[in-house]
Write a protein that holds these residues in place. Sequence first.
Motif, PDB file in Angstrom:
ATOM      1  N   ASP A 143       0.865  -1.184   0.000  1.00  0.00           N
ATOM      2  CA  ASP A 143       0.000   0.000   0.000  1.00  0.00           C
ATOM      3  C   ASP A 143       0.901   1.233   0.000  1.00  0.00           C
ATOM      4  N   MET A 144       0.840   2.033  -1.065  1.00  0.00           N
ATOM      5  CA  MET A 144       1.723   3.189  -1.205  1.00  0.00           C
ATOM      6  C   MET A 144       1.567   4.166  -0.042  1.00  0.00           C
ATOM      7  N   ASP A 145       0.347   4.361   0.426  1.00  0.00           N
ATOM      8  CA  ASP A 145       0.120   5.288   1.544  1.00  0.00           C
ATOM      9  C   ASP A 145       0.834   4.807   2.804  1.00  0.00           C
ATOM     10  N   VAL A 146       0.836   3.499   3.040  1.00  0.00           N
ATOM     11  CA  VAL A 146       1.528   2.939   4.204  1.00  0.00           C
ATOM     12  C   VAL A 146       3.040   3.102   4.046  1.00  0.00           C
ATOM     13  N   LEU A 147       3.555   2.881   2.842  1.00  0.00           N
ATOM     14  CA  LEU A 147       4.986   3.054   2.595  1.00  0.00           C
ATOM     15  C   LEU A 147       5.412   4.497   2.841  1.00  0.00           C
ATOM     16  N   ILE A 148       4.589   5.433   2.431  1.00  0.00           N
ATOM     17  CA  ILE A 148       4.885   6.851   2.670  1.00  0.00           C
ATOM     18  C   ILE A 148       4.835   7.139   4.159  1.00  0.00           C
ATOM     19  N   GLU A 149       3.803   6.638   4.823  1.00  0.00           N
ATOM     20  CA  GLU A 149       3.643   6.852   6.269  1.00  0.00           C
ATOM     21  C   GLU A 149       4.821   6.296   7.063  1.00  0.00           C
ATOM     22  N   LYS A 150       5.361   5.156   6.646  1.00  0.00           N
ATOM     23  CA  LYS A 150       6.475   4.513   7.348  1.00  0.00           C
ATOM     24  C   LYS A 150       7.832   5.070   6.928  1.00  0.00           C
ATOM     25  N   GLY A 151       7.844   5.991   5.981  1.00  0.00           N
ATOM     26  CA  GLY A 151       9.092   6.611   5.557  1.00  0.00           C
ATOM     27  C   GLY A 151       9.885   5.803   4.549  1.00  0.00           C
ATOM     28  N   LEU A 152       9.258   4.822   3.924  1.00  0.00           N
ATOM     29  CA  LEU A 152       9.941   3.999   2.938  1.00  0.00           C
ATOM     30  C   LEU A 152       9.793   4.529   1.516  1.00  0.00           C
TER      31      LEU A 152
END
Length: 171
Positions: free
Chosen positions: A132-141
């Motif tokens: 999930d792109m939003d989760v990757l952004i949220e986690k700083g990845l």
Amino acid sequence: MRILKILTIILMLSGCMRIDEVIDTGNQSSSSKEPEIQKEDITKKTLVCTSESEETITFDAKGDEITNMTQTFYMTFDSLGITEDMDASQMEQIINDSLSQTYSDIEGVSVSGTVEDNRVKVTVNIDYETADMDVLIEKGLLKEGEMENQYISLKETQNDYTDNGYACSLD
């Protein structure tokens, strides 16, 4: 927390908007009222970027869309708080426990560490087709790109890594 240091060096990706264009050829017959759609490039490509610090990042793509990324880099025992009086299996257990705690809840992301030549080899894999792109952004990845972005652009990623001193080659 030393694992947070890993997060700060993992990725520099930025997305780029995919544009699906409708081509108006002006030669459509009256029986064909649907616009002709440009065929999307699905050629499989691999981009490998390396740094002077022995970091290697491999991007797999279909056309310009990155589908998978594998990054390998090395960390010292000191940076992870590992003492040399531990045996290799104890070290790997500590490393992988720490890494899995940080990344275990992120779908499409796997991280592992192994001991090699008195240092830790960390391998990060991100499957962008399941993550999930939003989760990757949220986690700083993943860096947030433009709001219209639908995928991560291979061309833009190659430019970003080259601009940051990596040597990149496209297969």
